[in-house]
Design a protein around this motif. Structure first.
Motif, PDB file in Angstrom:
ATOM      1  N   GLN A  55      75.886 -48.412 -47.417  1.00  0.00           N
ATOM      2  CA  GLN A  55      74.542 -48.961 -47.291  1.00  0.00           C
ATOM      3  C   GLN A  55      73.695 -48.594 -48.521  1.00  0.00           C
ATOM      4  O   GLN A  55      72.963 -49.434 -49.046  1.00  0.00           O
ATOM      5  CB  GLN A  55      73.901 -48.347 -46.053  1.00  0.00           C
ATOM      6  CG  GLN A  55      73.128 -49.305 -45.214  1.00  0.00           C
ATOM      7  CD  GLN A  55      72.841 -48.673 -43.865  1.00  0.00           C
ATOM      8  OE1 GLN A  55      72.349 -47.542 -43.776  1.00  0.00           O
ATOM      9  NE2 GLN A  55      73.132 -49.394 -42.814  1.00  0.00           N
ATOM     10  N   SER A  56      73.833 -47.352 -48.964  1.00  0.00           N
ATOM     11  CA  SER A  56      73.106 -46.930 -50.171  1.00  0.00           C
ATOM     12  C   SER A  56      73.493 -47.799 -51.351  1.00  0.00           C
ATOM     13  O   SER A  56      72.642 -48.177 -52.155  1.00  0.00           O
ATOM     14  CB  SER A  56      73.408 -45.466 -50.519  1.00  0.00           C
ATOM     15  OG  SER A  56      72.914 -44.621 -49.545  1.00  0.00           O
ATOM     16  N   GLY A  57      74.780 -48.100 -51.456  1.00  0.00           N
ATOM     17  CA  GLY A  57      75.255 -48.952 -52.551  1.00  0.00           C
ATOM     18  C   GLY A  57      74.612 -50.326 -52.497  1.00  0.00           C
ATOM     19  O   GLY A  57      74.155 -50.850 -53.517  1.00  0.00           O
ATOM     20  N   ALA A  58      74.541 -50.904 -51.301  1.00  0.00           N
ATOM     21  CA  ALA A  58      73.921 -52.232 -51.152  1.00  0.00           C
ATOM     22  C   ALA A  58      72.434 -52.159 -51.487  1.00  0.00           C
ATOM     23  O   ALA A  58      71.898 -53.051 -52.152  1.00  0.00           O
ATOM     24  CB  ALA A  58      74.126 -52.746 -49.734  1.00  0.00           C
ATOM     25  N   LEU A  59      71.778 -51.074 -51.056  1.00  0.00           N
ATOM     26  CA  LEU A  59      70.347 -50.926 -51.355  1.00  0.00           C
ATOM     27  C   LEU A  59      70.102 -50.711 -52.850  1.00  0.00           C
ATOM     28  O   LEU A  59      69.015 -50.956 -53.346  1.00  0.00           O
ATOM     29  CB  LEU A  59      69.759 -49.753 -50.560  1.00  0.00           C
ATOM     30  CG  LEU A  59      69.543 -50.023 -49.071  1.00  0.00           C
ATOM     31  CD1 LEU A  59      69.288 -48.730 -48.314  1.00  0.00           C
ATOM     32  CD2 LEU A  59      68.389 -50.992 -48.854  1.00  0.00           C
ATOM     33  N   LEU A  60      71.142 -50.263 -53.549  1.00  0.00           N
ATOM     34  CA  LEU A  60      71.012 -50.102 -55.001  1.00  0.00           C
ATOM     35  C   LEU A  60      71.395 -51.381 -55.743  1.00  0.00           C
ATOM     36  O   LEU A  60      71.560 -51.377 -56.956  1.00  0.00           O
ATOM     37  CB  LEU A  60      71.873 -48.926 -55.482  1.00  0.00           C
ATOM     38  CG  LEU A  60      71.346 -47.546 -55.094  1.00  0.00           C
ATOM     39  CD1 LEU A  60      72.404 -46.471 -55.293  1.00  0.00           C
ATOM     40  CD2 LEU A  60      70.099 -47.206 -55.903  1.00  0.00           C
ATOM     41  N   GLY A  61      71.578 -52.459 -54.995  1.00  0.00           N
ATOM     42  CA  GLY A  61      71.775 -53.763 -55.619  1.00  0.00           C
ATOM     43  C   GLY A  61      73.216 -54.229 -55.725  1.00  0.00           C
ATOM     44  O   GLY A  61      73.492 -55.222 -56.399  1.00  0.00           O
TER      45      GLY A  61
END
Lengths: 231, 240
Positions: free
Chosen positions: B143-149
């Motif tokens: 999820q963090s990866g997705a939130l980082l674009g």
């Protein structure tokens, strides 16, 4: 400009809020379980609202839900975890491609020095303390210069001097870069220092909006008053 | 003590069976068949099983449980029974077998039959272990990866896969060992070309133990380094 009007049912009540915020810093204050974190989750795209809309600079984020990777935001929580297979440097630069890394060299250096990451740069996440991990997570979230920054009590549990230091850094960068900042916190030190404008939320409803000073001196509900007394 | 018990059967290698017969043990062709065709089978299993295991993690109930029950069925199948079922379903004389033969794919005693049998024999093992490996990756990091674009494929490539790689390596080594040692099912579906386990059996029948032990030593020395390497690599990374 963030425009949102959304509802989201929870077990005991429904969140029903509407607000706008431009390139400034807005705090969200209220008792635990009042729906503040759920609201941020909806804005980040981690949860889907039941109805309403979320617009960012005219672009619709909901409905339909815009995929997470297409929302230019930085999201920081107290449970933030670093990528364990990458060094501190790789974590911080994670969102930047090779070209962006070259272009943003000065910015990366500023992040390094302001957050005191130089000595940690080549370390593995498992070698960091809790406070250091939060610094790196903050650097990672802000490195790509997001247009909207969501803070969900990212400083909880940290010692007071570190909270003041990190709050000051975020405030400075917000003023320099002009991103919109939404901060959920129970700590008056954070809200007072960071947010000129605060919304009070109770059971999913916005019950008051104003400066922290107004809110702290003239709370409109007994629950809010009780919460402020405890602080 | 446990190690001694586990190693004790190897004492059989110094049993007084007479001079070992290296010549005529058909070591090279059996090695080539086993390693070449098992390698291909493993590539197929990894290519199909990895994305399947990844998607299985997010599959809704009850479909996931139903699918896992099917996978367990294939894992629990006795090898001889698996071979018999495969030959009854795909073999010569069956509609599917005849159709495949018309396309030039013989479904028994062929490289295709060898590979297909190994895939059936080890796919379930790989899938279960790979699913467990993916389940060990904390969703909040993805999820963090997705939130980082990051797009979904970039999250998989840059976060999920690196964090699951040790588990996937273990899954691959388990599948490798399982497929390479397969005897019962291969005996039924693909007696020819002889792989290592079948060649061991043939040597035992035709020439006795002096022709079996050299082949067995070569088999163990050549088959074990890969899973050992995976095992030691993963332990080293966990300690690091």
């Amino acid at each position: 400009m963030l425009d949102c009007s959304l509802t989201k049912a929870r077990r005991d009540f429904a969140i029903d809020v509407e607000f706008s915020v431009g390139s400034s810093r807005l705090g969200l204050f209220g008792p635990s379980g009042s729906g503040k974190s759920t609201l941020l989750s909806c804005l980040a795209g981690l949860e889907i609202p039941d109805s309403g809309y979320i617009r960012w600079n005219g672009q619709s984020w909901f409905p339909p839900p815009l995929p997470l990777h297409r929302r230019s935001l930085g999201y920081l929580t107290q449970r933030e975890r670093l990528f364990p297979h990458l060094s501190v440097a790789e974590n911080v630069l994670f969102a930047l491609n090779a070209a962006a890394r070259r272009q943003q060299e000065a910015w990366v250096q500023e992040i390094q020095s302001r957050l005191g990451l130089e000595a940690l740069w080549d370390r593995a996440p498992r070698e960091l303390s809790g406070g250091q991990t939060r610094r790196v997570a903050m650097a990672r979230a802000l490195c790509r210069k997001p247009e909207l920054v969501l803070l969900d009590e990212p400083f909880a549990g940290l010692d007071r001097p570190l909270v003041r230091e990190l709050t000051a850094v975020i405030k400075l960068w917000q003023e320099e870069l002009g991103f919109t900042l939404l901060a959920v916190d129970h700590d008056p030190v954070v809200l007072e220092a960071l947010c000129p404008d605060v919304i009070a939320i109770e059971k999913g409803q916005v019950i008051q909006r104003g400066s922290w000073q107004e809110l702290a001196t003239r709370p409109v509900s007994p629950t809010l008053r009780g919460l402020l007394d405890k602080i | 003590m446990a190690a001694a018990v586990l190693l004790y059967p190897l004492w059989g290698l110094v049993a007084p069976v007479g001079p070992w017969r290296w010549h005529g043990s058909h070591i090279a062709p059996a090695l080539a068949t086993s390693f070449g065709l098992t390698g291909l089978a493993l590539v197929l299993v990894v290519l199909v099983g990895t994305p399947l295991a990844w998607s299985l993690r997010a599959a809704p109930e009850p479909w996931r449980s139903v699918f896992e029950a099917i996978v367990l069925l294939s894992v629990l199948m006795p090898p001889l029974a698996l071979g018999l079922l495969l030959i009854l379903a795909f073999g010569p004389g069956t509609p599917l077998g005849e159709s495949l033969l018309r396309f030039g794919v013989p479904t028994s005693n062929s490289a295709a039959a060898f590979i297909a049998t190994q895939v059936y024999a080890c796919f379930g093992y790989y899938l279960l272990a790979a699913t467990a490996a993916f389940e060990g990756v904390p969703p909040e990091l993805e999820q963090s990866g997705a939130l980082l674009g990051l797009t979904a494929s970039a999250v998989f490539r840059r976060i999920t896969l690196p964090l699951a790689r040790l588990g996937l390596a273990t899954a691959a080594s388990v599948a490798w060992v399982r497929a390479l040692g397969e005897f019962g099912a291969i005996m039924v579906t693909s007696y020819y070309p002889h792989g290592m386990p079948v060649q061991l059996w043939v040597n035992l029948q035709d020439q006795g133990l002096p022709a079996v032990l050299p082949l067995l030593v070569v088999f163990l020395l050549s088959a074990l380094p890969l899973p050992w390497a995976f095992h030691f690599f993963s332990r080293k990374r966990r300690r690091a």
